[in-house]
Design a protein around this motif. Structure first.
Motif, PDB file in Angstrom:
ATOM      1  N   SER A 168      75.433  85.154 110.148  1.00  0.00           N
ATOM      2  CA  SER A 168      74.255  85.206 111.014  1.00  0.00           C
ATOM      3  C   SER A 168      74.662  84.967 112.459  1.00  0.00           C
ATOM      4  O   SER A 168      75.756  84.468 112.735  1.00  0.00           O
ATOM      5  CB  SER A 168      73.226  84.155 110.581  1.00  0.00           C
ATOM      6  OG  SER A 168      73.778  82.847 110.706  1.00  0.00           O
ATOM      7  N   LEU A 169      73.765  85.331 113.363  1.00  0.00           N
ATOM      8  CA  LEU A 169      73.984  85.141 114.792  1.00  0.00           C
ATOM      9  C   LEU A 169      72.988  84.131 115.332  1.00  0.00           C
ATOM     10  O   LEU A 169      71.839  84.077 114.885  1.00  0.00           O
ATOM     11  CB  LEU A 169      73.802  86.462 115.547  1.00  0.00           C
ATOM     12  CG  LEU A 169      74.765  87.610 115.222  1.00  0.00           C
ATOM     13  CD1 LEU A 169      74.331  88.855 115.983  1.00  0.00           C
ATOM     14  CD2 LEU A 169      76.187  87.242 115.597  1.00  0.00           C
ATOM     15  N   SER A 170      73.453  83.332 116.285  1.00  0.00           N
ATOM     16  CA  SER A 170      72.528  82.434 116.964  1.00  0.00           C
ATOM     17  C   SER A 170      71.673  83.243 117.931  1.00  0.00           C
ATOM     18  O   SER A 170      71.992  84.392 118.256  1.00  0.00           O
ATOM     19  CB  SER A 170      73.303  81.353 117.718  1.00  0.00           C
ATOM     20  OG  SER A 170      74.034  81.940 118.787  1.00  0.00           O
ATOM     21  N   MET A 171      70.582  82.666 118.398  1.00  0.00           N
ATOM     22  CA  MET A 171      69.706  83.355 119.354  1.00  0.00           C
ATOM     23  C   MET A 171      70.473  83.712 120.625  1.00  0.00           C
ATOM     24  O   MET A 171      70.291  84.788 121.200  1.00  0.00           O
ATOM     25  CB  MET A 171      68.516  82.471 119.697  1.00  0.00           C
ATOM     26  CG  MET A 171      67.522  82.311 118.554  1.00  0.00           C
ATOM     27  SD  MET A 171      66.652  83.852 118.214  1.00  0.00           S
ATOM     28  CE  MET A 171      65.696  84.028 119.716  1.00  0.00           C
ATOM     29  N   GLU A 172      71.355  82.802 121.050  1.00  0.00           N
ATOM     30  CA  GLU A 172      72.120  83.027 122.269  1.00  0.00           C
ATOM     31  C   GLU A 172      73.101  84.188 122.087  1.00  0.00           C
ATOM     32  O   GLU A 172      73.244  85.037 122.963  1.00  0.00           O
ATOM     33  CB  GLU A 172      72.873  81.755 122.660  1.00  0.00           C
ATOM     34  CG  GLU A 172      73.507  81.827 124.046  1.00  0.00           C
ATOM     35  CD  GLU A 172      74.136  80.502 124.454  1.00  0.00           C
ATOM     36  OE1 GLU A 172      74.365  79.660 123.554  1.00  0.00           O
ATOM     37  OE2 GLU A 172      74.392  80.310 125.652  1.00  0.00           O
ATOM     38  N   GLN A 173      73.754  84.228 120.918  1.00  0.00           N
ATOM     39  CA  GLN A 173      74.694  85.314 120.653  1.00  0.00           C
ATOM     40  C   GLN A 173      73.979  86.663 120.574  1.00  0.00           C
ATOM     41  O   GLN A 173      74.449  87.660 121.112  1.00  0.00           O
ATOM     42  CB  GLN A 173      75.438  85.050 119.339  1.00  0.00           C
ATOM     43  CG  GLN A 173      76.491  83.956 119.432  1.00  0.00           C
ATOM     44  CD  GLN A 173      77.117  83.662 118.095  1.00  0.00           C
ATOM     45  OE1 GLN A 173      76.434  83.649 117.067  1.00  0.00           O
ATOM     46  NE2 GLN A 173      78.423  83.416 118.096  1.00  0.00           N
ATOM     47  N   ALA A 174      72.840  86.679 119.905  1.00  0.00           N
ATOM     48  CA  ALA A 174      72.082  87.926 119.765  1.00  0.00           C
ATOM     49  C   ALA A 174      71.617  88.437 121.131  1.00  0.00           C
ATOM     50  O   ALA A 174      71.649  89.645 121.405  1.00  0.00           O
ATOM     51  CB  ALA A 174      70.880  87.700 118.850  1.00  0.00           C
ATOM     52  N   GLU A 175      71.209  87.509 121.995  1.00  0.00           N
ATOM     53  CA  GLU A 175      70.730  87.907 123.318  1.00  0.00           C
ATOM     54  C   GLU A 175      71.850  88.509 124.163  1.00  0.00           C
ATOM     55  O   GLU A 175      71.659  89.525 124.836  1.00  0.00           O
ATOM     56  CB  GLU A 175      70.132  86.696 124.029  1.00  0.00           C
ATOM     57  CG  GLU A 175      69.502  87.017 125.370  1.00  0.00           C
ATOM     58  CD  GLU A 175      68.880  85.797 126.035  1.00  0.00           C
ATOM     59  OE1 GLU A 175      68.536  85.899 127.219  1.00  0.00           O
ATOM     60  OE2 GLU A 175      68.756  84.749 125.369  1.00  0.00           O
ATOM     61  N   VAL A 176      73.039  87.887 124.099  1.00  0.00           N
ATOM     62  CA  VAL A 176      74.165  88.380 124.885  1.00  0.00           C
ATOM     63  C   VAL A 176      74.690  89.695 124.322  1.00  0.00           C
ATOM     64  O   VAL A 176      75.023  90.627 125.070  1.00  0.00           O
ATOM     65  CB  VAL A 176      75.288  87.327 124.938  1.00  0.00           C
ATOM     66  CG1 VAL A 176      76.542  87.919 125.587  1.00  0.00           C
ATOM     67  CG2 VAL A 176      74.831  86.103 125.706  1.00  0.00           C
ATOM     68  N   LEU A 177      74.738  89.812 122.993  1.00  0.00           N
ATOM     69  CA  LEU A 177      75.272  91.019 122.375  1.00  0.00           C
ATOM     70  C   LEU A 177      74.361  92.227 122.570  1.00  0.00           C
ATOM     71  O   LEU A 177      74.787  93.366 122.397  1.00  0.00           O
ATOM     72  CB  LEU A 177      75.517  90.795 120.879  1.00  0.00           C
ATOM     73  CG  LEU A 177      76.744  89.943 120.527  1.00  0.00           C
ATOM     74  CD1 LEU A 177      76.849  89.758 119.037  1.00  0.00           C
ATOM     75  CD2 LEU A 177      78.014  90.607 121.067  1.00  0.00           C
ATOM     76  N   ALA A 178      73.109  91.993 122.911  1.00  0.00           N
ATOM     77  CA  ALA A 178      72.218  93.117 123.206  1.00  0.00           C
ATOM     78  C   ALA A 178      72.751  93.909 124.403  1.00  0.00           C
ATOM     79  O   ALA A 178      72.681  95.138 124.436  1.00  0.00           O
ATOM     80  CB  ALA A 178      70.811  92.609 123.488  1.00  0.00           C
ATOM     81  N   ASP A 179      73.305  93.183 125.377  1.00  0.00           N
ATOM     82  CA  ASP A 179      73.954  93.799 126.541  1.00  0.00           C
ATOM     83  C   ASP A 179      75.173  92.968 126.905  1.00  0.00           C
ATOM     84  O   ASP A 179      75.114  92.126 127.808  1.00  0.00           O
ATOM     85  CB  ASP A 179      73.002  93.882 127.739  1.00  0.00           C
ATOM     86  CG  ASP A 179      72.022  95.019 127.622  1.00  0.00           C
ATOM     87  OD1 ASP A 179      72.466  96.164 127.432  1.00  0.00           O
ATOM     88  OD2 ASP A 179      70.809  94.763 127.700  1.00  0.00           O
ATOM     89  N   PRO A 180      76.297  93.176 126.215  1.00  0.00           N
ATOM     90  CA  PRO A 180      77.491  92.374 126.509  1.00  0.00           C
ATOM     91  C   PRO A 180      78.032  92.604 127.921  1.00  0.00           C
ATOM     92  O   PRO A 180      78.797  91.790 128.431  1.00  0.00           O
ATOM     93  CB  PRO A 180      78.497  92.824 125.444  1.00  0.00           C
ATOM     94  CG  PRO A 180      77.987  94.126 124.950  1.00  0.00           C
ATOM     95  CD  PRO A 180      76.514  94.096 125.097  1.00  0.00           C
ATOM     96  N   ILE A 181      77.647  93.721 128.545  1.00  0.00           N
ATOM     97  CA  ILE A 181      78.036  93.979 129.938  1.00  0.00           C
ATOM     98  C   ILE A 181      76.765  94.197 130.746  1.00  0.00           C
ATOM     99  O   ILE A 181      76.009  95.138 130.497  1.00  0.00           O
ATOM    100  CB  ILE A 181      78.942  95.216 130.068  1.00  0.00           C
ATOM    101  CG1 ILE A 181      80.223  95.030 129.263  1.00  0.00           C
ATOM    102  CG2 ILE A 181      79.287  95.471 131.538  1.00  0.00           C
ATOM    103  CD1 ILE A 181      81.130  96.255 129.286  1.00  0.00           C
ATOM    104  N   GLU A 182      76.520  93.328 131.701  1.00  0.00           N
ATOM    105  CA  GLU A 182      75.373  93.496 132.590  1.00  0.00           C
ATOM    106  C   GLU A 182      75.760  94.482 133.699  1.00  0.00           C
ATOM    107  O   GLU A 182      76.838  94.397 134.268  1.00  0.00           O
ATOM    108  CB  GLU A 182      74.963  92.159 133.193  1.00  0.00           C
ATOM    109  CG  GLU A 182      74.428  91.164 132.164  1.00  0.00           C
ATOM    110  CD  GLU A 182      74.099  89.821 132.804  1.00  0.00           C
ATOM    111  OE1 GLU A 182      74.417  89.640 134.007  1.00  0.00           O
ATOM    112  OE2 GLU A 182      73.537  88.955 132.109  1.00  0.00           O
ATOM    113  N   LYS A 183      74.856  95.396 133.962  1.00  0.00           N
ATOM    114  CA  LYS A 183      75.144  96.448 134.934  1.00  0.00           C
ATOM    115  C   LYS A 183      74.367  96.197 136.226  1.00  0.00           C
ATOM    116  O   LYS A 183      73.153  96.055 136.209  1.00  0.00           O
ATOM    117  CB  LYS A 183      74.770  97.801 134.328  1.00  0.00           C
ATOM    118  CG  LYS A 183      75.017  98.989 135.227  1.00  0.00           C
ATOM    119  CD  LYS A 183      74.823 100.307 134.463  1.00  0.00           C
ATOM    120  CE  LYS A 183      73.472 100.368 133.806  1.00  0.00           C
ATOM    121  NZ  LYS A 183      73.270 101.575 133.017  1.00  0.00           N
ATOM    122  N   LYS A 184      75.104  96.159 137.319  1.00  0.00           N
ATOM    123  CA  LYS A 184      74.491  96.004 138.630  1.00  0.00           C
ATOM    124  C   LYS A 184      74.720  97.291 139.417  1.00  0.00           C
ATOM    125  O   LYS A 184      75.864  97.718 139.612  1.00  0.00           O
ATOM    126  CB  LYS A 184      75.101  94.816 139.378  1.00  0.00           C
ATOM    127  CG  LYS A 184      74.547  94.623 140.785  1.00  0.00           C
ATOM    128  CD  LYS A 184      75.279  93.502 141.506  1.00  0.00           C
ATOM    129  CE  LYS A 184      74.789  93.358 142.946  1.00  0.00           C
ATOM    130  NZ  LYS A 184      75.554  92.323 143.688  1.00  0.00           N
TER     131      LYS A 184
END
Length: 398
Positions: A168-184
């Motif tokens: 299973s994934l923690s809430m924090e891991q799931a949130e980061v893995l949704a976008d492992p690279i933030e695009k600016k």
């Protein structure tokens, strides 16, 4: 009937087809333009990451290898040392866009499989002032690169966790893995409003070209109607033709700037600089057209009409988006490209009226054309002339 015996009658279908062919060729570059060697800068500031008992990894280098393999010949990736160097290159119109890989990219990649994951951030910089179509395409390519990396990293991390037995994934891991690279996304040299979507330099070309062509042709026909009694007088007439062109160019430069800004509503950052630049451009074109007409006569006029029809669609595209033939054999010979390049620097890159490449080229064209125009006063009388010129020729023999 005599009408049907005329060769022109039977040649007219061929002439019509040639006209169709010539004017159809002007549309070729704008049909599905595809980039080739579109220069895009890449800054890999990644310092790498070394986990205990493992070799040092540099995820940024792997990203560069990956995008070079997948882009093929459409993009020319140029690796630069720093963000400052990239921005300097964009000021000089060297790159249509840029990708910045941060120094902690590898470290944050490694954190994705830990209990405290952190998303890395990539910056996409789009140089909008260079060419609207090309910079937009370059930006879309880089956005696609980051999106593909996100998907690839997400899959790799999930597979790694499964191999490690995670269920299973923690809430924090799931949130980061949704976008492992933030695009600016950062846009630089933005054309802004009232710029014809970044094509305002091209919009000013057609009226200036037509004004220069029309005035040069008008003065040429007026000069040709007159008679001269000596070579010296012919030279004075050519000098007067050049002097009148200078007055016309000032009217065209300042008049077009006023019409464009106050009537059409195009945003012109500096009216005086723009007016002077347009006046120099108009005078350069006037002298070039006058010189050709002085050598070829009225037969030279169609050349400049074709230059207008061939040049206008090419000027809206970046050179890297043109077919190879047009890029190598047509675009480099278009004198009007220096006008568009110069205006682009003034409008979108805050260069003002400076002695740069476009202005140097326009001045060189005008200078050479002036010399040719003056030397045409001494052209051999045996060369082919229009009918009205032949009437003057006997008088010049004395």
């Amino acid at each position: 009937m005599k009408f049907f015996k005329d060769k022109i009658v039977w040649a007219s279908p061929v002439i019509a087809f040639v006209i169709i062919l010539i004017f159809s060729l002007t549309a070729v570059p704008t049909v599905q333009p595809t980039p080739k060697d579109l220069p895009i800068a890449v800054v890999n500031a990644d310092e790498g990451f070394k986990a205990p008992d493992q070799e040092k990894m540099n995820a940024g280098e792997k990203v560069l290898e990956n995008i070079r393999e997948k882009s093929g010949t459409s993009v020319k990736w140029v690796q630069v040392a720093s963000v400052e160097e990239m921005k300097k290159g964009m000021d000089g119109q060297d790159y249509y866009a840029g990708l910045v890989i941060p120094k902690d990219f590898s470290a944050k990649q490694a954190s994705l499989q830990t209990a405290e994951p952190e998303a890395a951030q990539m910056e996409v910089v789009v140089n909008q002032g260079m060419n609207t179509a090309a910079s937009t395409m370059a930006g879309q390519m880089l956005n696609g690169v980051v999106d593909q990396l996100n998907q690839s990293i997400r899959t790799q991390v999930m597979d790694g966790m499964v191999n490690q037995g995670a269920t299973s994934l923690s809430m924090e891991q799931a949130e980061v893995l949704a976008d492992p690279i933030e695009k600016k996304v950062t846009n630089v040299h933005i054309p802004g409003e009232n710029s014809a979507n970044g094509n305002s330099p091209v919009s000013l070309f057609q009226p200036l070209w037509m004004a220069s062509l029309g005035s040069a042709a008008l003065i040429f026909f007026l000069v040709r109607k007159g008679t001269v009694s000596s070579r010296k007088q012919s030279l004075l007439v050519k000098a007067g033709q050049a002097a009148v062109g200078m007055v016309i160019a000032l009217v065209v430069g300042f008049g077009l700037s006023w019409v464009a800004s106050d009537i059409v509503g195009i945003h012109i950052p500096d009216y005086m600089d723009t007016a002077i630049f347009l006046a120099i451009t108009s005078y350069s074109f006037y002298l070039m057209i006058s010189a050709v007409l002085a050598i070829l006569g009225s037969k030279g006029l169609p050349v400049f009409g074709l230059m207008l029809f061939f040049g206008l669609p090419l000027l809206t595209l970046a050179p890297e988006m043109l077919p190879t033939f047009y890029q190598d054999w047509i675009y480099p010979w278009l004198p009007m490209r220096f006008m568009v390049e110069g205006l682009r620097e003034m409008f979108f890159f805050d260069h003002g009226l400076v002695w740069n490449g476009p202005l140097e080229s326009l001045t060189a064209i005008g200078g050479v054309s002036l010399i040719v125009l003056l030397l045409s006063a001494f052209k051999p009388l045996g060369v082919e002339m229009d009918a009205s010129e032949k009437e003057v020729a006997p008088e010049l023999n004395h």
